[in-house]
Design a protein around this motif. Sequence first.
Motif, mmCIF file in Angstrom:
data_model
loop_
_atom_site.group_PDB
_atom_site.id
_atom_site.type_symbol
_atom_site.label_atom_id
_atom_site.label_comp_id
_atom_site.label_asym_id
_atom_site.label_seq_id
_atom_site.Cartn_x
_atom_site.Cartn_y
_atom_site.Cartn_z
ATOM 1 N N GLY A 211 -11.071 -14.491 13.582
ATOM 2 C CA GLY A 211 -9.974 -15.407 13.867
ATOM 3 C C GLY A 211 -9.143 -15.684 12.624
ATOM 4 O O GLY A 211 -7.911 -15.687 12.673
ATOM 5 N N TRP A 212 -9.842 -15.913 11.495
ATOM 6 C CA TRP A 212 -9.130 -16.116 10.230
ATOM 7 C C TRP A 212 -8.373 -14.855 9.821
ATOM 8 O O TRP A 212 -7.268 -14.927 9.274
ATOM 9 N N MET A 213 -8.978 -13.692 10.092
ATOM 10 C CA MET A 213 -8.315 -12.430 9.765
ATOM 11 C C MET A 213 -7.033 -12.266 10.561
ATOM 12 O O MET A 213 -6.001 -11.840 10.039
ATOM 13 N N GLY A 214 -7.094 -12.627 11.848
ATOM 14 C CA GLY A 214 -5.888 -12.567 12.673
ATOM 15 C C GLY A 214 -4.811 -13.506 12.153
ATOM 16 O O GLY A 214 -3.621 -13.152 12.115
ATOM 17 N N LEU A 215 -5.226 -14.706 11.730
ATOM 18 C CA LEU A 215 -4.259 -15.657 11.190
ATOM 19 C C LEU A 215 -3.676 -15.154 9.876
ATOM 20 O O LEU A 215 -2.486 -15.363 9.594
ATOM 21 N N LEU A 216 -4.495 -14.468 9.077
ATOM 22 C CA LEU A 216 -4.003 -13.886 7.836
ATOM 23 C C LEU A 216 -2.911 -12.857 8.112
ATOM 24 O O LEU A 216 -1.873 -12.828 7.441
ATOM 25 N N CYS A 217 -3.146 -12.014 9.100
ATOM 26 C CA CYS A 217 -2.153 -10.995 9.456
ATOM 27 C C CYS A 217 -0.854 -11.637 9.956
ATOM 28 O O CYS A 217 0.246 -11.203 9.592
ATOM 29 N N ILE A 218 -0.989 -12.669 10.765
ATOM 30 C CA ILE A 218 0.196 -13.343 11.313
ATOM 31 C C ILE A 218 0.994 -14.028 10.215
ATOM 32 O O ILE A 218 2.232 -13.922 10.162
ATOM 33 N N THR A 219 0.302 -14.730 9.303
ATOM 34 C CA THR A 219 1.024 -15.404 8.223
ATOM 35 C C THR A 219 1.704 -14.396 7.298
ATOM 36 O O THR A 219 2.791 -14.657 6.788
ATOM 37 N N GLY A 220 1.061 -13.231 7.107
ATOM 38 C CA GLY A 220 1.678 -12.207 6.268
ATOM 39 C C GLY A 220 2.980 -11.699 6.858
ATOM 40 O O GLY A 220 4.012 -11.640 6.180
ATOM 41 N N ALA A 221 2.954 -11.351 8.133
ATOM 42 C CA ALA A 221 4.156 -10.851 8.802
ATOM 43 C C ALA A 221 5.217 -11.944 8.911
ATOM 44 O O ALA A 221 6.407 -11.702 8.675
ATOM 45 N N LEU A 222 4.782 -13.167 9.256
ATOM 46 C CA LEU A 222 5.722 -14.272 9.382
ATOM 47 C C LEU A 222 6.383 -14.589 8.045
ATOM 48 O O LEU A 222 7.598 -14.827 7.981
ATOM 49 N N GLY A 223 5.601 -14.561 6.979
ATOM 50 C CA GLY A 223 6.160 -14.839 5.660
ATOM 51 C C GLY A 223 7.232 -13.833 5.270
ATOM 52 O O GLY A 223 8.292 -14.208 4.762
ATOM 53 N N HIS A 224 6.965 -12.553 5.524
ATOM 54 C CA HIS A 224 7.951 -11.520 5.195
ATOM 55 C C HIS A 224 9.204 -11.667 6.065
ATOM 56 O O HIS A 224 10.332 -11.487 5.582
ATOM 57 N N TYR A 225 9.014 -11.990 7.333
ATOM 58 C CA TYR A 225 10.170 -12.175 8.218
ATOM 59 C C TYR A 225 11.029 -13.339 7.740
ATOM 60 O O TYR A 225 12.257 -13.237 7.675
ATOM 61 N N LEU A 226 10.386 -14.465 7.401
ATOM 62 C CA LEU A 226 11.131 -15.629 6.934
ATOM 63 C C LEU A 226 11.864 -15.327 5.630
ATOM 64 O O LEU A 226 12.991 -15.782 5.420
#
Length: 288
Positions: A211-226
């Motif tokens: 679950g934490w790994m999934g959140l890590l992936c999401i925050t990584g992609a979201l950060g780059h998009y922002l």
Amino acid sequence: MTEQNTRLGILLMVVTTFVFALQDGISRHLAGQYNVLMIVMIRYWFFAGFVIVVAARKAGGVRAVAATRQPVLQIFRGLLLAAEICVMVTAFVVLGLVESHAVFTSYPLLVAALSGPVLGEKVGWPRWVAIGTGFVGVLVILEPGYRVFAPAALVPLAAALMFALYGLLTRYAARADSSATSFFWTGTTGAVAMTCVGLWHWQPMSTGDWGWMGLLCITGALGHYLLIRCYEVAEASAVQPFAYLQLVFAAAIGLSVFHERLEPNVAIGAVIVIGAGLFTLWHGRRGA
């Protein structure tokens, strides 16, 4: 062309730094339990999927975005960033978020120092003074005579140097390739490289940590998009000073979640480094 909105750009940069700080906190947690190479590999799988989706939405699709006249440079950039991420995540584990980010904030000064030999840009004496002052701040953080020679203390400094070189090579690549092309090669090259080394270090992961790994992936992609959106709506020079907030957010996570300590030398050194970096940015806006 996207309409410029500095206020929105600043807001996006603040949110971006918060998302990246969360990403760093999750990376510190996972890397404390599992091999760093495996963690970064899985993160890059998601990142590669993200950049491919972004490329597919561009005119001409993935083939057009991937087209480059400088593949060696693009591949080297991707490998360099992947290696930098591994080094920085290692720093989170061995040194903590607070001290790692305090040292890493020196990367804009390294960019300024290396812009001459790498890009052929002129670096005036005011910038050299700022660069020298910033590295005094780094030495304060590392505590000369004691910790400056400790390998752990040099890990985030190595990451800062690698990230600065990556940034300069990105600017160099922009002379012939679009930002979309560089972004595509960054994600895909890193994913291939990390898969080649990460699979050899695979470890079973608990359900909760997936679950934490999934959140890590999401925050990584979201950060780059922002970050992409931020630079679309505002000039980089207007929003870059707010990037230093990542140190504040990361330090808050380190202190509250991981019970790290904010040593006086780290706080003083970080203020010196940030002040020197802000002066460099301000002087750059004046065309020095």
